[in-house]
Design an enzyme around this catalytic site. Structure first.
Site, PDB file in Angstrom:
ATOM      1  N   ARG A  75       0.913  -1.176  -0.278  1.00 37.27           N
ATOM      2  CA  ARG A  75      -0.220  -0.065  -0.207  1.00 37.27           C
ATOM      3  C   ARG A  75       1.149   1.097  -0.119  1.00 37.27           C
ATOM      4  O   ARG A  75       1.954   1.368   0.882  1.00 37.27           O
ATOM      5  CB  ARG A  75      -0.703  -0.057   1.432  1.00 37.27           C
ATOM      6  CG  ARG A  75      -2.550  -0.732   0.954  1.00 37.27           C
ATOM      7  CD  ARG A  75      -2.973  -1.086   2.489  1.00 37.27           C
ATOM      8  NE  ARG A  75      -4.027  -2.338   2.692  1.00 37.27           N
ATOM      9  CZ  ARG A  75      -3.798  -3.188   2.681  1.00 37.27           C
ATOM     10  NH1 ARG A  75      -3.030  -4.002   2.491  1.00 37.27           N
ATOM     11  NH2 ARG A  75      -4.648  -3.790   3.021  1.00 37.27           N
ATOM     12  N   HIS A  78       0.107   3.307   4.666  1.00 35.24           N
ATOM     13  CA  HIS A  78      -0.989   2.620   5.488  1.00 35.24           C
ATOM     14  C   HIS A  78      -0.597   0.932   5.048  1.00 35.24           C
ATOM     15  O   HIS A  78      -0.876  -0.147   4.966  1.00 35.24           O
ATOM     16  CB  HIS A  78      -2.481   2.218   5.808  1.00 35.24           C
ATOM     17  CG  HIS A  78      -2.827   2.889   6.207  1.00 35.24           C
ATOM     18  ND1 HIS A  78      -2.873   3.785   7.160  1.00 35.24           N
ATOM     19  CD2 HIS A  78      -2.849   4.489   5.124  1.00 35.24           C
ATOM     20  CE1 HIS A  78      -3.438   4.969   7.469  1.00 35.24           C
ATOM     21  NE2 HIS A  78      -3.785   5.163   5.964  1.00 35.24           N
ATOM     22  N   ASN A 151      -8.980   6.983  11.936  1.00 40.33           N
ATOM     23  CA  ASN A 151      -7.551   6.286  11.983  1.00 40.33           C
ATOM     24  C   ASN A 151      -7.881   7.224  13.141  1.00 40.33           C
ATOM     25  O   ASN A 151      -8.629   6.689  13.797  1.00 40.33           O
ATOM     26  CB  ASN A 151      -7.028   7.864  11.179  1.00 40.33           C
ATOM     27  CG  ASN A 151      -6.264   7.327   9.892  1.00 40.33           C
ATOM     28  OD1 ASN A 151      -6.369   6.428   9.410  1.00 40.33           O
ATOM     29  ND2 ASN A 151      -6.005   8.707   9.375  1.00 40.33           N
ATOM     30  N   PHE A 164      -2.816  15.792  -0.898  1.00 40.62           N
ATOM     31  CA  PHE A 164      -1.993  14.449  -0.054  1.00 40.62           C
ATOM     32  C   PHE A 164      -1.226  13.765  -0.437  1.00 40.62           C
ATOM     33  O   PHE A 164      -0.301  13.026   0.241  1.00 40.62           O
ATOM     34  CB  PHE A 164      -3.406  13.272  -0.271  1.00 40.62           C
ATOM     35  CG  PHE A 164      -3.497  12.124   0.445  1.00 40.62           C
ATOM     36  CD1 PHE A 164      -3.301  11.533   1.813  1.00 40.62           C
ATOM     37  CD2 PHE A 164      -3.068  10.361   0.225  1.00 40.62           C
ATOM     38  CE1 PHE A 164      -3.400  11.045   2.386  1.00 40.62           C
ATOM     39  CE2 PHE A 164      -2.507   9.767   0.831  1.00 40.62           C
ATOM     40  CZ  PHE A 164      -2.539   9.901   2.239  1.00 40.62           C
ATOM     41  N   HIS A 342     -12.435   1.079   1.069  1.00 41.15           N
ATOM     42  CA  HIS A 342     -12.966   2.083   0.068  1.00 41.15           C
ATOM     43  C   HIS A 342     -13.751   2.986   0.980  1.00 41.15           C
ATOM     44  O   HIS A 342     -14.554   2.553   1.118  1.00 41.15           O
ATOM     45  CB  HIS A 342     -13.309   1.781  -0.541  1.00 41.15           C
ATOM     46  CG  HIS A 342     -13.556   2.584  -1.945  1.00 41.15           C
ATOM     47  ND1 HIS A 342     -13.759   3.824  -1.538  1.00 41.15           N
ATOM     48  CD2 HIS A 342     -13.168   2.612  -3.378  1.00 41.15           C
ATOM     49  CE1 HIS A 342     -13.763   4.661  -2.808  1.00 41.15           C
ATOM     50  NE2 HIS A 342     -13.930   4.255  -4.100  1.00 41.15           N
TER      51      HIS A 342
HETATM   52 FE1  HDD Z   1      -6.195   7.088   3.263  1.00 38.59          FE
HETATM   53  C1  HDD Z   1      -5.287   4.021   2.651  1.00 38.59           C
HETATM   54  C2  HDD Z   1      -7.463   6.065   6.344  1.00 38.59           C
HETATM   55  C3  HDD Z   1      -7.177  10.010   3.550  1.00 38.59           C
HETATM   56  C4  HDD Z   1      -5.402   7.757  -0.080  1.00 38.59           C
HETATM   57  N1  HDD Z   1      -6.985   5.341   4.413  1.00 38.59           N
HETATM   58  C5  HDD Z   1      -6.061   4.197   4.414  1.00 38.59           C
HETATM   59  C6  HDD Z   1      -6.072   3.272   5.340  1.00 38.59           C
HETATM   60  C7  HDD Z   1      -6.586   3.875   6.403  1.00 38.59           C
HETATM   61  C8  HDD Z   1      -6.643   5.503   5.697  1.00 38.59           C
HETATM   62  C9  HDD Z   1      -6.976   3.326   7.960  1.00 38.59           C
HETATM   63  C10 HDD Z   1      -5.536   2.004   5.479  1.00 38.59           C
HETATM   64  C11 HDD Z   1      -6.587   0.950   4.789  1.00 38.59           C
HETATM   65  C12 HDD Z   1      -6.486  -0.562   4.663  1.00 38.59           C
HETATM   66  O1  HDD Z   1      -5.797  -1.194   6.094  1.00 38.59           O
HETATM   67  O2  HDD Z   1      -5.835  -1.480   3.996  1.00 38.59           O
HETATM   68  N2  HDD Z   1      -7.353   8.049   5.023  1.00 38.59           N
HETATM   69  C13 HDD Z   1      -7.743   7.655   6.374  1.00 38.59           C
HETATM   70  C14 HDD Z   1      -8.280   8.839   6.757  1.00 38.59           C
HETATM   71  C15 HDD Z   1      -8.013   9.746   5.844  1.00 38.59           C
HETATM   72  C16 HDD Z   1      -6.617   8.958   4.551  1.00 38.59           C
HETATM   73  C17 HDD Z   1      -8.545   8.448   8.147  1.00 38.59           C
HETATM   74  C18 HDD Z   1      -8.062  11.823   6.154  1.00 38.59           C
HETATM   75  C19 HDD Z   1      -9.618  11.562   7.055  1.00 38.59           C
HETATM   76  N3  HDD Z   1      -6.076   9.098   2.173  1.00 38.59           N
HETATM   77  C20 HDD Z   1      -6.646   9.908   2.282  1.00 38.59           C
HETATM   78  C21 HDD Z   1      -6.266  10.480   1.390  1.00 38.59           C
HETATM   79  C22 HDD Z   1      -5.927  10.428   0.682  1.00 38.59           C
HETATM   80  C23 HDD Z   1      -6.081   8.941   0.930  1.00 38.59           C
HETATM   81  C24 HDD Z   1      -7.054  12.167   1.461  1.00 38.59           C
HETATM   82  C25 HDD Z   1      -5.470  10.396  -1.356  1.00 38.59           C
HETATM   83  C26 HDD Z   1      -7.009  11.424  -1.566  1.00 38.59           C
HETATM   84  N4  HDD Z   1      -5.509   5.825   1.721  1.00 38.59           N
HETATM   85  C27 HDD Z   1      -5.291   5.982   0.191  1.00 38.59           C
HETATM   86  C28 HDD Z   1      -5.005   5.873  -0.845  1.00 38.59           C
HETATM   87  C29 HDD Z   1      -4.572   3.770   0.342  1.00 38.59           C
HETATM   88  C30 HDD Z   1      -4.923   4.550   1.196  1.00 38.59           C
HETATM   89  C31 HDD Z   1      -4.211   6.074  -1.698  1.00 38.59           C
HETATM   90  C32 HDD Z   1      -3.487   3.238   0.987  1.00 38.59           C
HETATM   91  C33 HDD Z   1      -3.724   2.049   0.515  1.00 38.59           C
HETATM   92  C34 HDD Z   1      -5.219   2.250   0.248  1.00 38.59           C
HETATM   93  O3  HDD Z   1      -6.304   2.725  -0.198  1.00 38.59           O
HETATM   94  O4  HDD Z   1      -6.175   0.837   0.356  1.00 38.59           O
HETATM   95  O5  HDD Z   1      -6.091   5.261  -1.725  1.00 38.59           O
END
Ligand code: HDD
Length: 719
Positions: A75, A78, A151, A164, A342
């Site tokens: 990932r 995370h 989170n 981000f 998601h």
């Molecule tokens: Fe995110 C993963 C939580 C903002 C893009 N995010 C990811 C995971 C968590 C969060 C818990 C891990 C999920 C897992 O265990 O597979 N993220 C948050 C929280 C945010 C947040 C609580 C703000 C309130 N994230 C955020 C933004 C973006 C992303 C603003 C992009 C625009 N997040 C991602 C991602 C990930 C991710 C790149 C990486 C792996 C995945 O999604 O599955 O899409």
């Protein structure tokens, strides 16, 4: 051939579903992937015993090819995480607010899979990095999957998702030398932060002990964004989600975190795994803050701004159910690694707000799974597939599992009798909340987002003295690793908006004079044609000056469930004394481990053999929650000559953890620096968490408080 263990609640729908794909090799012959039985898995096919290998060896080629392709991209954030199965049980009927099926009938159980993670580090990095922890839960509801991807901190660094990639680039290892791993203590992160005043509230949280939790089961979780609940009549309420841990909210100290990172970088993952294996199931209650639509503009911050929280003093948290994690995954890769969360996985009755961070997330998560899981069929991977039927006209692609029969793969159709058909709302068809929208197409942020310091101040002012001290130490540590003075100055300037004393102390520690002179263009964080005057954050003026629920001390929990206690023992220890502790501790769900100089057995004073669980070599004090020095003259005397045992007790004292002793156990205590310091201070032992005379009950009560912070003033101990 299922080998998943049934959970306590019996086989739930998701477990039954996973069992279709769960395989055990027990009592089975080894085969190729085509099912051919293998006769020799030790030697490749060669032209003669000492000759070259032969291409024809299809078994070798299949095995090697599969191995060569075993890894998938981690990932992008995370990457490091640990997951567990369980269930969510609703407490009450929420039809007044939401039509979500799983929140209608009290007692309804919905299978869940939760994954906890760090953000910045790679897949193999330490669990104990100073970082936000991901708290993602997939609910396998009868209406489809609902993902609450949150989170352990209720706010975020940035307000708009477009920032981000910048935020993450800044915190990840620096691009020229890939240093440092899983750490925010470096130039690029603090450079970014110092130019983004909106990050200040989140920085306060990340510098607090919340960012180094003792256990995944001892941290809160938050949905962060404002979401919507929508009821059957189409009426919407805004909602914020909270997870409250039954075990209380607890952290390790930074000194412990760094030491644990060396001794056991899997500390949190192991703790989660083990507590489930031991039947100490992590439990969290789900709470909601519900805000009527009409109150949207009632607050002195914008509820669409993810850098703000709604103080519980303004909107109380209503508890609506609980999550129990009661089953470990059968296979880490298949489940924990391949699970795809998601925030856009919704069920009828839950909807989005216009929070620009959330809106951006709605794009990113599917996109990232496409590269990470290799194509558009990741929803078919067992851990990701819903427990309700899935039918549509999406077809084909890499790794397609579903065999869609029939002639039609489009809609409308008559070749398939119009199937699969659309569903009316009353039959569960999802409709988006019809929020009226008007405005210019514009790349701008609402002025209501510009107060960057009020809640940072509220958070800092709400902390106890010890918590404030830890924030100062964390800031000093992080910034001392930053090499550029301009960054130091900008951060100190921002801190002075939060709290003058804080800023002064950090400036002092960094060798800066106050007030700091900024010699830099601070306006990079506004649009090129923006007028800086329009983008100024006013002075911090929190409407709620102190919010007690922001301090971890508010959520102590008073439980020892899942805690690990060390008993220091050598030959001649009293088994009676150990048994008395073990009995009471295990009744309360705590683990007791015998720590000695080497593995094997030790002869007790009573003459029986006691099994040693672990040694000073591999299990230092930092991985335990409390220490007990049992009765037994020879044992205690022998340990007084062992520097590891002395260090163990001194360090326990330094980290303000409970120290219990029985009978002659006090001989070891009296040989420590900790004893000398506490005697010199004249403190009453019990008041500083040192429990004598075999008072196991008192020891457990002290341990349940997690730390005896009263001791911290006398903790200047060389350990
Ligand atoms: Fe995110 C993963 C939580 C903002 C893009 N995010 C990811 C995971 C968590 C969060 C818990 C891990 C999920 C897992 O265990 O597979 N993220 C948050 C929280 C945010 C947040 C609580 C703000 C309130 N994230 C955020 C933004 C973006 C992303 C603003 C992009 C625009 N997040 C991602 C991602 C990930 C991710 C790149 C990486 C792996 C995945 O999604 O599955 O899409």
């Amino acid at each position: 051939m299922a080998n998943n263990k049934p959970s306590e609640a019996g086989e739930n729908a998701k477990q039954k579903d996973l069992n279709k794909n769960t395989v055990s090799g027990d009592d089975q012959a080894m085969t190729t992937n085509q099912g051919l039985k293998i006769n020799d898995d030790q030697n490749s096919l060669k032209a003669g015993q000492r000759g070259p290998s032969i291409m024809e060896d299809f078994h070798f080629r299949e095995k090697m090819t599969h191995f060569d392709h075993e890894r998938i991209p981690e990932r992008v954030v995370h990457a490091r995480g640990a997951g567990a199965h369980g269930y969510f049980e609703s407490y009450e009927n929420l039809e007044e607010y939401t039509m979500a099926n799983f929140l209608q009938k009290p007692g309804t159980r919905t299978p869940v899979f939760a994954r906890f993670s760090t953000v910045a580090g790679s897949k193999g990095s330490t669990d104990l990095a100073r970082d936000v922890r991901g708290f993602a839960v997939k609910f396998y509801t009868e209406e489809g999957n609902y993902d609450l991807v949150g989170n352990n901190i209720p706010v975020f660094f940035i307000q708009d998702a477009v920032k981000f990639p910048d935020l993450i680039h800044s915190v990840k290892p620096e691009p020229h030398n890939e240093i440092p791993q899983a750490a925010s203590a470096h130039d690029t992160f603090w450079d970014f932060v110092s130019l983004m005043p909106e990050s200040m509230h989140m920085i306060m949280w990340v510098m607090s002990d919340r960012a180094i939790p003792r256990s995944f089961s001892m941290m809160e979780g938050f949905g962060i964004h404002t979401f919507r609940f929508v009821n059957k009549e189409g009426k919407s309420h805004f909602v914020k989600f909270h997870w409250k841990p039954k075990n209380g909210v607890h952290s390790v100290t930074w000194d412990e975190a760094q030491k644990i990172s060396g001794y056991d970088p899997d500390f949190l993952r192991r703790d989660l795994w083990k507590s489930i294996e031991d039947g100490n199931y992590p439990e969290f209650e789900l709470g909601v803050q519900i805000i009527p639509e009409e109150d949207e503009h009632k607050f002195d911050f914008d509820i669409l701004d993810a850098t703000k929280l709604i103080p519980e003093e303004l909107v109380p948290v209503k508890i609506i159910g609980k999550m129990v994690l009661d089953r470990n995954p059968a296979n880490f890769f298949a489940e924990t690694e391949q699970v795809a969360f998601h925030p856009g996985h919704l069920v009828p009755g839950i909807d989005f707000s216009n929070d620009p961070l959330l809106q951006g997330r709605l794009f990113s998560y599917t996109d990232t799974q496409l590269i990470r899981l290799g194509g558009p069929n990741f929803h078919e991977i067992p851990i990701n597939r819903p427990v309700c039927p899935v039918h549509n006209n999406q077809r084909d692609g890499y790794g397609r599992q579903t065999i869609n029969e029939g002639q039609s793969s489009y809609h409308p159709n008559q070749t398939g009798g119009g199937c699969p058909f659309q569903s009316a709302m009353k039959n569960g068809g999802f409709t988006h909340y019809q929020e009226p929208v008007s405005g210019h197409k514009i790349k701008e942020r609402s002025k209501s987002f510009f107060d960057h310091y009020s809640q940072a101040k509220m958070f800092f002012d709400s902390q106890t003295a010890v918590e404030k001290e830890h924030i100062k130490q964390a800031l000093t540590f992080e910034l001392s690793k930053v090499s550029r003075e301009d960054i130091h100055k900008r951060v100190v300037a921002m801190l002075s908006e939060v709290n003058e004393d804080l800023a002064e102390e950090i400036a002092e520690n960094l060798g800066l004079d106050l007030p700091v002179e900024l010699d830099m263009d601070l306006n990079q964080s506004i649009p090129a044609d923006g007028d800086p005057e329009d983008y100024q954050s006013g002075p911090a003026k929190p409407s709620v000056k102190k919010s007690e629920s922001l301090s971890m001390s508010f959520r102590n929990g008073n439980s020892v469930q899942g805690r690990d206690f060390a008993v220091l023992a050598a030959a001649g220890v009293s088994s009676k004394s150990i048994e008395a502790l073990k009995k009471m501790a295990s009744e309360k769900g705590a683990n007791v481990k015998i720590v000695s100089t080497k593995l094997g057995k030790i002869k007790s004073a009573e003459g029986d053999d006691i099994k040693v669980d672990t040694t000073f070599l591999t299990s230092p004090s930092v991985i335990f929650d409390a220490v007990y020095l049992p009765d037994g003259k020879d044992s205690a005397e022998m340990l007084t000559k062992n520097p590891d045992a002395i260090l163990f007790v001194n360090e326990m004292f330094k980290h303000c953890k409970a120290i219990g002793m029985d009978g002659q156990g006090k001989t070891l205590w009296e040989a420590t620096e900790a004893h000398k310091i506490s005697t010199d201070s004249g403190a009453e032992l019990e008041k500083i968490g040192v429990i004598a005379n075999g008072d196991v009950d008192g020891f457990l009560k002290t341990a349940a408080k997690h730390r005896v912070w009263d001791r911290s003033s006398s903790c200047d101990i060389p350990a």
